[in-house]
Scaffold this motif. Structure first.
Motif: not given
Length: 561
Positions: A134-136, A364-365, A377-378, A384-385
């Motif tokens: 989730h970062s980078g 991130g929500i 992404w999730q 299922d990501y």
């Protein structure tokens, strides 16, 4: 004068003769070396770390180190230290999505190719880090992929022309990053109205003031709650003094801001106090300062277009399809370029939530402080990501690649380790294979040893390859190199030894992938120090001097030979 000189020469000569005839008498006392010197000599006498590996008992075990590419390309002391002591290298940032994926979605893998060549020259294996995190991430590109579609018609703004682009690298006080425009002084008691359109690289707030440059007092007009799409704002204030400067305060917004169509008028007047308000030709008259922030004319097409367009949001299913393709493109490109040399990967990094439910995935929500490189992404691909990420890595890599999932805090007192293991079971229930689990172990001397043992026991029971992926050990909260003590360094050494010993003891030998030292040197106390700034976390000092922790790791490895 000449006679005197000759006398001196004769006397000196006689003195030399007498001295040479004198029998040498050794001093009747000796000076012991200081204890610190003896201790350092003992540490320095140890061989390079990788010489202590027992390849017969644990043939798969690799002792790794984390570096950045420049440190390796420069072929300096750190390059030689890495080659001498370690057999595997992981790159901290330069192999991540945000470094590889360009603004147009293309992949720039030229430096990765250079890295592979340099590693091959030294028989240094490379561990891939990381394919899905989730970062980078190049979040700007990913957000652009799923942004609303703008169509001609009535109802909304389109992107067109130029804007004023402002960037701030980090969060500071609001007034420590400012953009300004000097105006004709306001009239006391009169109302002033600001109309402006703005958007940001993420959500967040920036403030607007009218200020007097004579004493830097001002009238606050309010704030703009930015979104990632252009939005129209209107703010009003009554001037309490003659204010001659329009100020934007954005020190607490670490990201990129675009403003356009800036109109500041006195109520009842149509005269815009901001002469350069649309930035189509330049940004003349606008200036600013603070925190290495920047101001520039944006690229054409990044400005605010004329009203008359309408926006259509993409559906969740459309976003999932678009991002699945983007993830596949990245993983395919990375593995097709590197699979000739890289045989193991962190496929998914840091999936699990920290609190309150450590069996749940991160999200991130609801976050209002997303960093520029943060993209979950999730939140779009669902649970299922990771299934997709492992399937893509298996599809495009080598048949026998070892594919890992990796997270931090597994040695904590909560359920994060159990949560990660449960998620691995879920991934495999969906048809994807996970070969190994990585535990980062960014810990300090106060970390509970029983929790470490419990973690290794849980991980060993999975039957997976287990890797200590990012080991470094600090001295405790707030303890930096400047206030470290010899006692603290010994406790650090003891814990390094404990971690290595327990890993080798508890994890089955045929499932020991290895241990990677994340920070071989102590972290410098500098602004550009990105990791545990100022903490003495390494096996070497910043000056490349071996520490007691070096000896401890060597002894732990040696004990199993």
């Amino acid at each position: 004068m000449k006679k005197i000189n000759k006398t001196i020469v004769i006397l000196l000569s006689l003195s030399t003769v007498w001295s040479s005839c004198t029998k040498y008498e050794p001093l009747e006392f000796a000076v012991d070396k200081p204890e610190k010197v003896l201790a350092q000599e003992d540490i320095n006498a140890y061989n390079p770390l990788k010489s202590y590996l027992d390849k017969q008992a644990s043939p798969a075990f690799k002792l790794g180190v984390a570096l950045n590419m420049n440190d390796y390309f420069n072929k300096g002391v750190l390059y030689r230290l890495a080659n001498r002591n370690f057999e595997e290298m992981v790159i901290g940032y330069e192999m991540k999505h945000g470094s590889i994926v360009q603004a147009d979605g293309s992949l720039n893998l030229s430096r990765v190719e250079q890295l592979i060549t340099a590693a091959q020259e030294n028989n240094m294996t490379l561990y891939g880090h990381t394919l899905c995190w989730h970062s980078g991430q190049n979040a700007a590109y990913l957000n652009k992929l799923i942004a609303p579609v703008v169509l001609p018609g009535s109802g909304g703004p389109a992107l067109a022309g130029h804007a004023l682009k402002m960037s701030n690298p980090s969060v500071v006080n609001a007034w420590e990053a400012q953009t300004a425009y000097d105006i004709t002084p306001t009239e006391v008691g009169k109302e002033y109205v600001l109309k402006i359109v703005a958007r940001g690289s993420k959500t967040g707030n920036i403030g607007i003031d009218l200020q007097s440059t004579s004493n830097y007092t001002g009238d606050n007009m309010g704030s703009l709650a930015l979104t990632t799409s252009y939005k129209e704002y209107e703010l009003k204030v009554t001037a309490t003094a003659a204010r001659n400067r329009f100020i934007i305060n954005f020190g607490q917004y670490d990201g990129t801001i675009f403003i356009d169509k800036v109109v500041l008028t006195k109520t009842g007047s149509s005269t815009n106090l901001i002469a350069n308000s649309d930035f189509e030709n330049n940004i003349d008259g606008w200036f600013g300062w603070g925190n290495n922030s920047s101001r520039a004319q944006s690229a054409n097409g990044e400005g605010y277009g004329s009203p008359g367009g309408s926006t259509i949001e993409k559906t969740p299913a459309e976003k999932e399809a678009i991002l699945t393709k983007a993830l596949e493109t990245f993983i395919a490109g990375m593995l097709e370029k590197t699979k000739g040399y890289i045989k193991a990967w962190d496929v998914v990094n840091e999936p699990m939530s920290d609190w309150p439910d450590q069996y749940a995935l991160k999200t991130g929500i609801g976050k209002t402080d997303l960093a520029d490189d943060e993209f979950y992404w999730q939140d779009y691909l669902g649970k299922d990501y990771a299934v997709k990420a492992f399937q893509f890595a298996r599809k495009y890599g080598n048949t026998n690649d070892l594919l890992f999932i990796n997270d931090y805090g597994l040695e904590g007192s909560g359920n994060k380790c159990k949560g990660l293991i449960a998620y691995v079971s879920y991934i495999e229930s969906k048809g994807a294979k996970v070969d190994g689990i990585g535990t980062q172990m960014h810990i300090d001397i106060n970390t509970n040893k029983d929790n470490i043992v419990n973690m290794f026991t849980l991980l060993a029971a999975t039957g997976k390859f287990i890797k200590v992926s990012e080991l470094d050990i600090g001295l405790g909260t707030g303890i930096k190199t400047t206030n470290a003590t010899a006692e603290m360094y010994q406790k650090q050494a003891d814990l390094y030894k404990f971690v290595v010993e327990k890993y080798l003891e508890i994890i089955p030998k045929n499932k020991q992938y290895g241990i990677t030292i994340w920070s071989p040197l102590d972290s410098p106390d500098q602004e550009n120090s990105f990791w545990r700034r100022g903490e003495p976390i390494g096996l070497w000092t910043e000056g490349f001097v071996r520490k007691p922790a070096y000896q401890a790791v060597a002894e732990a490895l040696q004990a199993k030979k």
